[in-house]
Design a protein around this motif. Structure first.
Motif, PDB file in Angstrom:
ATOM      1  N   LEU A 284       0.854  -1.176   0.000  1.00 19.65           N
ATOM      2  CA  LEU A 284       0.000   0.000   0.000  1.00 19.65           C
ATOM      3  C   LEU A 284       0.894   1.232   0.000  1.00 19.65           C
ATOM      4  O   LEU A 284       1.578   1.525   0.976  1.00 19.65           O
ATOM      5  N   ARG A 285       0.884   1.953  -1.112  1.00 20.65           N
ATOM      6  CA  ARG A 285       1.739   3.135  -1.276  1.00 20.65           C
ATOM      7  C   ARG A 285       0.908   4.387  -1.026  1.00 20.65           C
ATOM      8  O   ARG A 285      -0.041   4.657  -1.742  1.00 20.65           O
ATOM      9  N   MET A 286       1.322   5.147  -0.009  1.00 15.76           N
ATOM     10  CA  MET A 286       0.551   6.314   0.424  1.00 15.76           C
ATOM     11  C   MET A 286       1.398   7.575   0.363  1.00 15.76           C
ATOM     12  O   MET A 286       2.574   7.556   0.731  1.00 15.76           O
TER      13      MET A 286
ATOM     14  N   PHE B 226       0.425  15.391   9.398  1.00 13.70           N
ATOM     15  CA  PHE B 226      -0.647  14.427   9.637  1.00 13.70           C
ATOM     16  C   PHE B 226      -0.065  13.028   9.782  1.00 13.70           C
ATOM     17  O   PHE B 226      -0.485  12.247  10.646  1.00 13.70           O
ATOM     18  N   ALA B 227       0.922  12.711   8.934  1.00 14.68           N
ATOM     19  CA  ALA B 227       1.549  11.393   8.999  1.00 14.68           C
ATOM     20  C   ALA B 227       2.236  11.185  10.338  1.00 14.68           C
ATOM     21  O   ALA B 227       2.026  10.166  11.010  1.00 14.68           O
ATOM     22  N   ARG B 228       3.045  12.134  10.730  1.00 16.11           N
ATOM     23  CA  ARG B 228       3.842  11.940  11.943  1.00 16.11           C
ATOM     24  C   ARG B 228       3.001  12.013  13.215  1.00 16.11           C
ATOM     25  O   ARG B 228       3.147  11.176  14.115  1.00 16.11           O
ATOM     26  N   SER B 229       2.115  13.002  13.282  1.00 11.42           N
ATOM     27  CA  SER B 229       1.424  13.254  14.544  1.00 11.42           C
ATOM     28  C   SER B 229       0.160  12.426  14.728  1.00 11.42           C
ATOM     29  O   SER B 229      -0.234  12.146  15.860  1.00 11.42           O
ATOM     30  N   TRP B 230      -0.478  12.010  13.625  1.00 14.47           N
ATOM     31  CA  TRP B 230      -1.746  11.282  13.777  1.00 14.47           C
ATOM     32  C   TRP B 230      -1.690   9.883  13.187  1.00 14.47           C
ATOM     33  O   TRP B 230      -2.044   8.910  13.849  1.00 14.47           O
TER      34      TRP B 230
ATOM     35  N   SER C  32       5.039   7.905   2.052  1.00 15.67           N
ATOM     36  CA  SER C  32       5.875   9.048   1.684  1.00 15.67           C
ATOM     37  C   SER C  32       5.214  10.330   2.168  1.00 15.67           C
ATOM     38  O   SER C  32       3.993  10.466   2.098  1.00 15.67           O
ATOM     39  N   ALA C  33       6.031  11.251   2.673  1.00 13.07           N
ATOM     40  CA  ALA C  33       5.522  12.560   3.093  1.00 13.07           C
ATOM     41  C   ALA C  33       5.504  13.495   1.887  1.00 13.07           C
ATOM     42  O   ALA C  33       6.518  13.646   1.199  1.00 13.07           O
ATOM     43  N   ARG C  34       4.365  14.107   1.634  1.00 11.59           N
ATOM     44  CA  ARG C  34       4.217  15.020   0.499  1.00 11.59           C
ATOM     45  C   ARG C  34       3.434  16.252   0.927  1.00 11.59           C
ATOM     46  O   ARG C  34       2.378  16.138   1.537  1.00 11.59           O
TER      47      ARG C  34
END
Length: 296
Positions: free
Chosen positions: A98-100, A106-110, A130-132
């Motif tokens: 699953l590539r997101m 939002f990724a790091r904190s939630w 991936s962070a975008r």
């Protein structure tokens, strides 16, 4: 069928290594090959292309003008082959990857603190996150989904609002000096941590107050909301952040909500799905899990 002038992987690797090290001996050591094997690959490549890729200067290999042009493309090809190989290897024993693409804060904190729950429920799915900050081009990037703000909607993609974006003011407990909450004037008496990619947020917060923008826009600047959370936790000032992103820090007591007010930006955090991935079982499983987590 490979054309006669198309280089082999071995030839490209030999060429790139010779360009890096300047000798076939050092290139051979890097590639774990014999010096003669590297020399043969280099000679075959130059014969295949019909051009000298190196000038031989005092027993050293110096890139010719043609070699300089060819090097960037050769390294790009080798890099993409490595990326493709690692992408295939990522499946391992998993049935799907699953590539997101997800907003960094939002990724790091939630999201990341909750992902172990998804892995436990779907052990056959491997995660690739991936962070975008910028919108995803699903035609170019091989993502199965994105979690972005609703304004990042893509043509041909399905967008599902997850939670409305509401901003709150947060502070380290010691910065409150015993006060339960701060009114707007007390807020302005403290440093206001600025979000550099969304520089008008504090102005929006004070929009109806008529206060001087020069007071509002002072304070250290940070790229991401999670950096603002860290700076606020360190007592550097007040942070204006989405409530959903601040949940963990508030629950742990690392931060407190410094003002009773909330500000709705009119946007939301949204799940964005390209048409090609909507019906994939692993994508549907993640969507159902994400809905449940947001609801909780």
């Amino acid at each position: 069928m490979r054309k006669s002038y198309t280089p082999t992987i071995n030839e490209l690797q030999a060429f790139a290594a010779c360009a890096r090290f300047g000798t076939t001996t050092r290139a051979a050591a890097e590639l774990n090959l014999t010096q003669s094997a590297v020399s043969r690959s280099l000679g075959t490549l130059e014969e295949r292309l019909g051009v000298a890729l190196f000038d031989r200067v005092r027993k050293r290999l110096v890139l010719s003008p043609a070699g300089q042009v060819f090097l960037a493309q050769a390294e790009d090809i080798l890099g993409r082959i490595d990326t493709a190989a690692m992408g295939a290897m990522a499946f391992g024993g998993a049935q799907a990857v699953l590539r997101m693409a997800v907003l960094p804060s939002f990724a790091r904190s939630w999201l990341i603190p909750r992902l172990a729950g998804f892995e436990a429920a779907q052990p056959q799915v491997s995660l690739d996150l991936s962070a975008r900050l910028l919108p995803v081009d699903f035609e170019r990037d091989p993502f199965d989904l994105a979690i972005m703000r609703s304004r990042h909607e893509q043509i041909g993609a399905e967008i599902e609002s997850l939670v409305a974006e509401e901003l709150i003011v947060v502070a380290a407990p010691q910065l409150m000096a015993g006060r339960a909450v701060l009114d707007d004037e007390a807020v302005l008496d403290l440093p206001l941590l600025q979000q550099s990619t969304r520089p008008t947020l504090w102005l929006d917060w004070f929009r109806e107050s008529g206060r001087d923008a020069r007071r509002i826009l002072r304070g250290a600047r940070f790229d991401h909301f999670d950096m603002i959370l860290d700076a606020a936790s360190a007592g550097m000032g007040l942070g204006l952040v989405p409530a959903i992103i601040a949940q963990g820090a508030l629950a742990s007591g690392r931060l407190v909500q410094a003002s009773p007010r909330r500000f709705a930006t009119g946007e939301s955090y949204a799940l964005i799905l390209p048409e090609r991935a909507r019906e994939a079982p692993h994508v549907s499983a993640f969507r159902d899990w994400l809905r449940a987590e947001i609801g909780a």
